[in-house]
Design a protein around this motif. Structure first.
Motif, PDB file in Angstrom:
ATOM      1  N   GLU A  24       0.815  -1.156   0.133  1.00  0.00           N
ATOM      2  CA  GLU A  24      -0.072  -0.045   0.027  1.00  0.00           C
ATOM      3  C   GLU A  24       0.944   1.253   0.012  1.00  0.00           C
ATOM      4  O   GLU A  24       0.491   2.270  -0.567  1.00  0.00           O
ATOM      5  N   ARG A  25       1.776   1.070   0.653  1.00  0.00           N
ATOM      6  CA  ARG A  25       2.833   2.399   0.872  1.00  0.00           C
ATOM      7  C   ARG A  25       4.232   1.774   0.366  1.00  0.00           C
ATOM      8  O   ARG A  25       4.719   0.701   0.795  1.00  0.00           O
ATOM      9  N   VAL A  26       5.196   2.922   0.078  1.00  0.00           N
ATOM     10  CA  VAL A  26       6.713   2.370  -0.194  1.00  0.00           C
ATOM     11  C   VAL A  26       7.573   3.530  -0.061  1.00  0.00           C
ATOM     12  O   VAL A  26       7.088   4.584  -0.285  1.00  0.00           O
ATOM     13  N   ASN A  27       8.799   3.476   0.350  1.00  0.00           N
ATOM     14  CA  ASN A  27       9.664   4.485   0.287  1.00  0.00           C
ATOM     15  C   ASN A  27      10.721   4.298  -0.763  1.00  0.00           C
ATOM     16  O   ASN A  27      11.178   3.241  -1.014  1.00  0.00           O
ATOM     17  N   THR A  28      10.870   5.490  -1.461  1.00  0.00           N
ATOM     18  CA  THR A  28      12.029   5.338  -2.544  1.00  0.00           C
ATOM     19  C   THR A  28      12.559   6.560  -2.726  1.00  0.00           C
ATOM     20  O   THR A  28      12.137   7.660  -2.125  1.00  0.00           O
ATOM     21  N   PRO A  29      14.056   6.762  -3.111  1.00  0.00           N
ATOM     22  CA  PRO A  29      14.530   8.171  -3.323  1.00  0.00           C
ATOM     23  C   PRO A  29      13.693   9.121  -4.171  1.00  0.00           C
ATOM     24  O   PRO A  29      13.102   8.709  -5.360  1.00  0.00           O
TER      25      PRO A  29
END
Length: 327
Positions: free
Chosen positions: A101-106
């Protein structure tokens, strides 16, 4: 956002599509230089299936969840980020973790959703467009007027490569495994699509004068045939090896005809290298998407919890274009 529980799809063991199972996990706040995206859609790609099968390990320090691209709304911004704010609609190349549902990315790997394009379409852009741009144009040096051959022309990579080659003035050729897929390639702008079950792409390209650039993901027995299909001073760019990573080569062709063999994988490259590709795409390709001159070819949509069915669809090779997960 730290400590929030989100729905994800995990690889519970190495194996077939059935090993993909829904689960819940905690997501951390974005780190320095990162943003967190509430995903609406995630793209499904071959590396996801290879990782699931145990044939492609994620780089150290990245998520063990599959998913290398997606689109949605920025919901948190880490320190040191400028130019992207909470509420922005973006698509992004992901280090992994896209089946969630959510993701961290540069932040530097995010791009705005092109004008007039849906989030579903935008989720299909990053992995294929980063791959095609960096390999065909940056590494392969394709120029206007040159002949370009892509294998697997009806895949996400193939449909993107045909359109971009066309948009920048090259003559595109493609191989595909059925008349239906060949027709799709021609409709996208291929000069000729070669049904590899019925025709020899080497003979077809040599009759045309040879390919100046070939993009190959087949490997194995195709490598020597690709060299024969190249024009003098031609460039072969390898991005995968679905039929094997080893081949016996006659290097005389390489030397006497001044051929170049190169290749790359996208995921292990540095954050800076990916940011430079993103900058190039924003400047050179995103205006073409906004103008409707280039667009992702869509195949089928599956719910996130049905990721196993999406993988089965991809591995059947019945699809034309991109498969997405709705989150």
């Amino acid at each position: 956002m730290s400590g929030e529980m989100i729905c994800v799809v995990e690889i519970t063991a190495h194996g077939g599509p059935e090993v993909l199972k829904p689960a819940t996990r905690e997501i951390a706040a974005p780190e320095h230089g990162e943003v967190q995206i509430a995903l609406s859609y995630a793209g499904v790609n071959r590396p996801d299936a290879l990782q699931r099968a145990g044939l492609y390990n994620p780089p150290k320090g990245t998520s063990d969840l599959p998913g290398l691209e997606g689109a949605g709304t920025v919901c948190a911004v880490g320190d040191g980020v400028s130019g992207i704010d909470v509420g922005d609609k973006v698509c992004a190349l992901l280090p992994g973790g896209g089946y969630a549902e959510r993701v961290n990315t540069p932040a530097a790997h995010c791009l705005p959703i092109p004008d007039g394009m849906s989030e579903k379409q935008a989720a299909c852009l990053p992995e294929t467009f980063f791959t095609v741009w960096s390999n065909v144009f940056m590494r392969g040096g394709l120029k206007a007027g040159e002949r370009f051959l892509v294998h697997g022309g009806s895949s996400g990579i193939g449909t993107t490569a045909i359109q971009l080659a066309n948009a920048f003035g090259a003559l595109a050729f493609a191989t595909a495994g059925s008349d239906e897929k060949c027709a799709a390639c021609v409709e996208l702008g291929a000069e000729k699509a070669i049904n590899y079950r019925e025709e020899d792409f080497v003979e077809v390209l040599r009759a045309e004068g040879g390919a100046d650039v070939i993009l190959d993901m087949v490997g194995g027995p195709y490598i020597q045939r690709n060299l024969k299909a190249l024009a003098d001073d031609g460039r072969l760019v390898q991005i995968a090896f679905l039929q094997g990573m080893k081949a016996e080569l006659n290097l005389v062709h390489l030397m006497t005809r001044r051929l170049t063999m190169t290749g790359s994988t996208l995921r292990p490259q540095s954050d800076l290298a990916k940011a430079r590709i993103a900058d190039d795409l924003c400047r050179e390709v995103w205006p073409l998407l906004a103008a409707g001159r280039v667009a992702p070819v869509m195949d089928q949509e599956f719910a996130l919890e049905d990721a196993s069915a999406a993988h089965a669809r991809m591995e059947s090779s019945a699809h034309i274009g991109k498969i997405v997960l709705k989150i």
